[in-house]
Design a protein around this motif. Structure first.
Motif, PDB file in Angstrom:
ATOM      1  N   LEU A  23       0.825  -1.207   0.000  1.00 49.82           N
ATOM      2  CA  LEU A  23       0.000   0.000   0.000  1.00 49.82           C
ATOM      3  C   LEU A  23       0.860   1.258   0.000  1.00 49.82           C
ATOM      4  N   GLY A  24       1.923   1.252   0.813  1.00 48.85           N
ATOM      5  CA  GLY A  24       2.824   2.392   0.840  1.00 48.85           C
ATOM      6  C   GLY A  24       3.499   2.614  -0.496  1.00 48.85           C
ATOM      7  N   TRP A  25       3.913   1.526  -1.135  1.00 53.45           N
ATOM      8  CA  TRP A  25       4.570   1.635  -2.434  1.00 53.45           C
ATOM      9  C   TRP A  25       3.621   2.176  -3.495  1.00 53.45           C
ATOM     10  N   LEU A  26       2.390   1.652  -3.504  1.00 58.22           N
ATOM     11  CA  LEU A  26       1.397   2.152  -4.457  1.00 58.22           C
ATOM     12  C   LEU A  26       1.077   3.619  -4.201  1.00 58.22           C
ATOM     13  N   LEU A  27       0.997   3.993  -2.926  1.00 58.80           N
ATOM     14  CA  LEU A  27       0.749   5.394  -2.589  1.00 58.80           C
ATOM     15  C   LEU A  27       1.862   6.278  -3.151  1.00 58.80           C
ATOM     16  N   GLY A  28       3.107   5.829  -2.997  1.00 60.13           N
ATOM     17  CA  GLY A  28       4.226   6.601  -3.526  1.00 60.13           C
ATOM     18  C   GLY A  28       4.186   6.730  -5.032  1.00 60.13           C
ATOM     19  N   ILE A  29       3.822   5.647  -5.720  1.00 61.34           N
ATOM     20  CA  ILE A  29       3.725   5.696  -7.178  1.00 61.34           C
ATOM     21  C   ILE A  29       2.646   6.684  -7.609  1.00 61.34           C
ATOM     22  N   LEU A  30       1.483   6.620  -6.958  1.00 64.23           N
ATOM     23  CA  LEU A  30       0.398   7.540  -7.300  1.00 64.23           C
ATOM     24  C   LEU A  30       0.799   8.990  -7.024  1.00 64.23           C
ATOM     25  N   ALA A  31       1.491   9.218  -5.907  1.00 66.05           N
ATOM     26  CA  ALA A  31       1.934  10.572  -5.584  1.00 66.05           C
ATOM     27  C   ALA A  31       2.943  11.076  -6.611  1.00 66.05           C
ATOM     28  N   CYS A 105       8.541   2.694   2.007  1.00 66.52           N
ATOM     29  CA  CYS A 105       7.965   2.122   0.788  1.00 66.52           C
ATOM     30  C   CYS A 105       7.354   3.215  -0.089  1.00 66.52           C
ATOM     31  N   ALA A 106       6.686   4.183   0.547  1.00 69.23           N
ATOM     32  CA  ALA A 106       6.128   5.302  -0.220  1.00 69.23           C
ATOM     33  C   ALA A 106       7.246   6.107  -0.876  1.00 69.23           C
ATOM     34  N   ALA A 107       8.323   6.336  -0.144  1.00 65.77           N
ATOM     35  CA  ALA A 107       9.455   7.074  -0.714  1.00 65.77           C
ATOM     36  C   ALA A 107      10.037   6.323  -1.906  1.00 65.77           C
ATOM     37  N   SER A 108      10.140   4.997  -1.792  1.00 64.52           N
ATOM     38  CA  SER A 108      10.676   4.214  -2.909  1.00 64.52           C
ATOM     39  C   SER A 108       9.745   4.274  -4.115  1.00 64.52           C
ATOM     40  N   GLY A 109       8.428   4.335  -3.866  1.00 57.79           N
ATOM     41  CA  GLY A 109       7.487   4.460  -4.972  1.00 57.79           C
ATOM     42  C   GLY A 109       7.636   5.782  -5.712  1.00 57.79           C
ATOM     43  N   VAL A 110       7.770   6.870  -4.948  1.00 57.62           N
ATOM     44  CA  VAL A 110       7.978   8.184  -5.571  1.00 57.62           C
ATOM     45  C   VAL A 110       9.275   8.197  -6.369  1.00 57.62           C
ATOM     46  N   LEU A 111      10.348   7.685  -5.758  1.00 57.53           N
ATOM     47  CA  LEU A 111      11.647   7.680  -6.440  1.00 57.53           C
ATOM     48  C   LEU A 111      11.615   6.799  -7.685  1.00 57.53           C
ATOM     49  N   ALA A 112      10.860   5.704  -7.643  1.00 56.02           N
ATOM     50  CA  ALA A 112      10.764   4.839  -8.817  1.00 56.02           C
ATOM     51  C   ALA A 112      10.136   5.585  -9.986  1.00 56.02           C
ATOM     52  N   ILE A 150      15.038  15.983  -7.360  1.00 60.85           N
ATOM     53  CA  ILE A 150      14.622  14.726  -6.736  1.00 60.85           C
ATOM     54  C   ILE A 150      15.062  14.690  -5.277  1.00 60.85           C
ATOM     55  N   ALA A 151      16.273  15.198  -4.997  1.00 60.80           N
ATOM     56  CA  ALA A 151      16.734  15.271  -3.605  1.00 60.80           C
ATOM     57  C   ALA A 151      15.838  16.191  -2.782  1.00 60.80           C
ATOM     58  N   ALA A 152      15.435  17.313  -3.360  1.00 63.24           N
ATOM     59  CA  ALA A 152      14.527  18.227  -2.655  1.00 63.24           C
ATOM     60  C   ALA A 152      13.178  17.570  -2.415  1.00 63.24           C
ATOM     61  N   SER A 153      12.723  16.765  -3.366  1.00 62.05           N
ATOM     62  CA  SER A 153      11.470  16.029  -3.196  1.00 62.05           C
ATOM     63  C   SER A 153      11.560  15.079  -2.014  1.00 62.05           C
ATOM     64  N   LEU A 154      12.688  14.394  -1.871  1.00 58.80           N
ATOM     65  CA  LEU A 154      12.880  13.470  -0.753  1.00 58.80           C
ATOM     66  C   LEU A 154      12.927  14.218   0.573  1.00 58.80           C
ATOM     67  N   VAL A 155      13.561  15.389   0.587  1.00 54.55           N
ATOM     68  CA  VAL A 155      13.611  16.203   1.811  1.00 54.55           C
ATOM     69  C   VAL A 155      12.199  16.614   2.222  1.00 54.55           C
ATOM     70  N   ALA A 156      11.408  17.080   1.261  1.00 51.38           N
ATOM     71  CA  ALA A 156      10.025  17.474   1.566  1.00 51.38           C
ATOM     72  C   ALA A 156       9.236  16.288   2.118  1.00 51.38           C
ATOM     73  N   PHE A 157       9.437  15.120   1.529  1.00 44.30           N
ATOM     74  CA  PHE A 157       8.742  13.920   2.006  1.00 44.30           C
ATOM     75  C   PHE A 157       9.123  13.599   3.449  1.00 44.30           C
ATOM     76  N   LEU A 158      10.422  13.580   3.740  1.00 44.31           N
ATOM     77  CA  LEU A 158      10.881  13.210   5.080  1.00 44.31           C
ATOM     78  C   LEU A 158      10.409  14.204   6.133  1.00 44.31           C
TER      79      LEU A 158
END
Length: 316
Positions: A23-31, A105-112, A150-158
């Motif tokens: 679910l977390g991975w799918l959420l990240g992909i959708l985001a 898992c959500a972070a990995s989905g976004v990064l993917a 992409i690094a800034a995106s990860l910072v915002a997520f964290l």
């Protein structure tokens, strides 16, 4: 019916760690896809390139999942950081029991999504650029810019998935301008860049202030160390829009393309002008502070009413 039999269906409905991970991975992909959506709805054709190997019309450019161009750097910031921020906000609202697992898992989905979009886009760009030193420098500069986004995106997520309200409020300060730009890309995607109503930029000027003001009101001023977040967010509200204007103007001036010294000089001049009194940032910061203080006042009144209602109920 015995108690174990009654509780068995509830236990069966509980999600397992693999289920939460999926679910977390799918959420990240959708985001991640949501972040890119304002660009994708336009048809996602690569912008015209100054160093393209052949003369083509805009509608003949190949499909690119990212708008790779020196003229679209602020758009890239908005599209990529919006994906990370959307995922972080969703996890924060969801508050899953396995928060850390879902978050990673959500972070990995976004990064993917973002990594796949970057690979596809740079493959297309590399296949069409003309040979030459300037084209290689341009390509390397865009790669560095996308990696930074992409690094800034990860910072915002964290920041948004972290438990302390102060860090989430800091993320709001970082994302206020990119989020406004992302919303503007939706408008441009539907009506076209040349058909944007004049009211849209006028309204968009104040949206970052409203975002920051609401975030600070939600964050509060207690404990006192949260005042640092207030200062940081108000400073970001002053500086980030100026950076967007400066970078957009300098990179959008074709006459200085490749002249790094001249570009740096002009960027400093524009940044100084936009940060100064004539830049118009003071009313925006003032609105954010007014909204934050008004929000604190409303929260205080609401808390007093709740306390009074509890006292009345106790006496009854």
């Amino acid at each position: 019916m015995s108690l174990p039999e009654q509780t068995r269906p509830l236990q069966q409905t509980k999600r397992t760690p693999p289920g939460d991970a999926v679910l977390g991975w799918l959420l990240g992909i959708l985001a991640g896809l949501l972040g890119l959506a304002p660009w994708l709805i336009t048809g996602a054709q690569l912008p015209l390139q100054n160093s393209w190997g052949a003369e083509v019309m805009p509608d003949q450019m190949p499909v690119s999942l990212l708008p790779l161009s020196q003229y679209e750097l602020t758009t890239l910031v908005a599209l990529l950081t919006a994906g990370g921020a959307a995922a972080g906000l969703a996890v924060r609202i969801w508050q899953p029991a396995r928060r850390r697992l879902v978050a990673w898992c959500a972070a990995s989905g976004v990064l993917a999504v973002q990594f796949s979009a970057a690979v596809q886009s740079f493959t297309v760009l590399d296949g069409g650029l003309a040979d030459g030193t300037l084209a290689r420098i341009y390509f390397a500069g865009l790669v560095a810019g996308v990696i930074a986004c992409i690094a800034a995106s990860l910072v915002a997520f964290l920041l948004l998935v972290s438990r302390p309200r102060a860090l989430a409020a800091l993320a709001a300060g970082l994302m206020a301008m990119p989020a406004t730009s992302w919303a503007g890309e939706w408008v441009a995607g539907f009506v076209g860049q040349t058909n944007i109503p004049a009211a849209v930029p006028a309204v968009a000027r104040w949206i970052p202030a409203l975002i920051v003001g609401c975030a600070l009101a939600w964050c509060g001023l207690r404990p006192a160390r949260r005042a640092v977040v207030w200062l940081a967010d108000l400073a970001l509200l002053w500086v980030v829009p100026a950076l967007f204007i400066s970078v957009g103007y300098v990179l959008g001036t074709r006459a200085m393309a490749g002249d790094l010294q001249e570009m740096l000089l002009m960027s400093r001049q524009i940044l100084a002008a936009t940060l100064g009194p004539a830049g118009g940032a003071l009313p925006t910061v003032g609105l954010a502070l007014a909204v934050a203080l008004a929000g604190l006042g409303i929260r205080s009144i609401a808390a007093r009413r709740r306390s009074g209602n509890r006292t009345d109920n106790t006496h009854r």
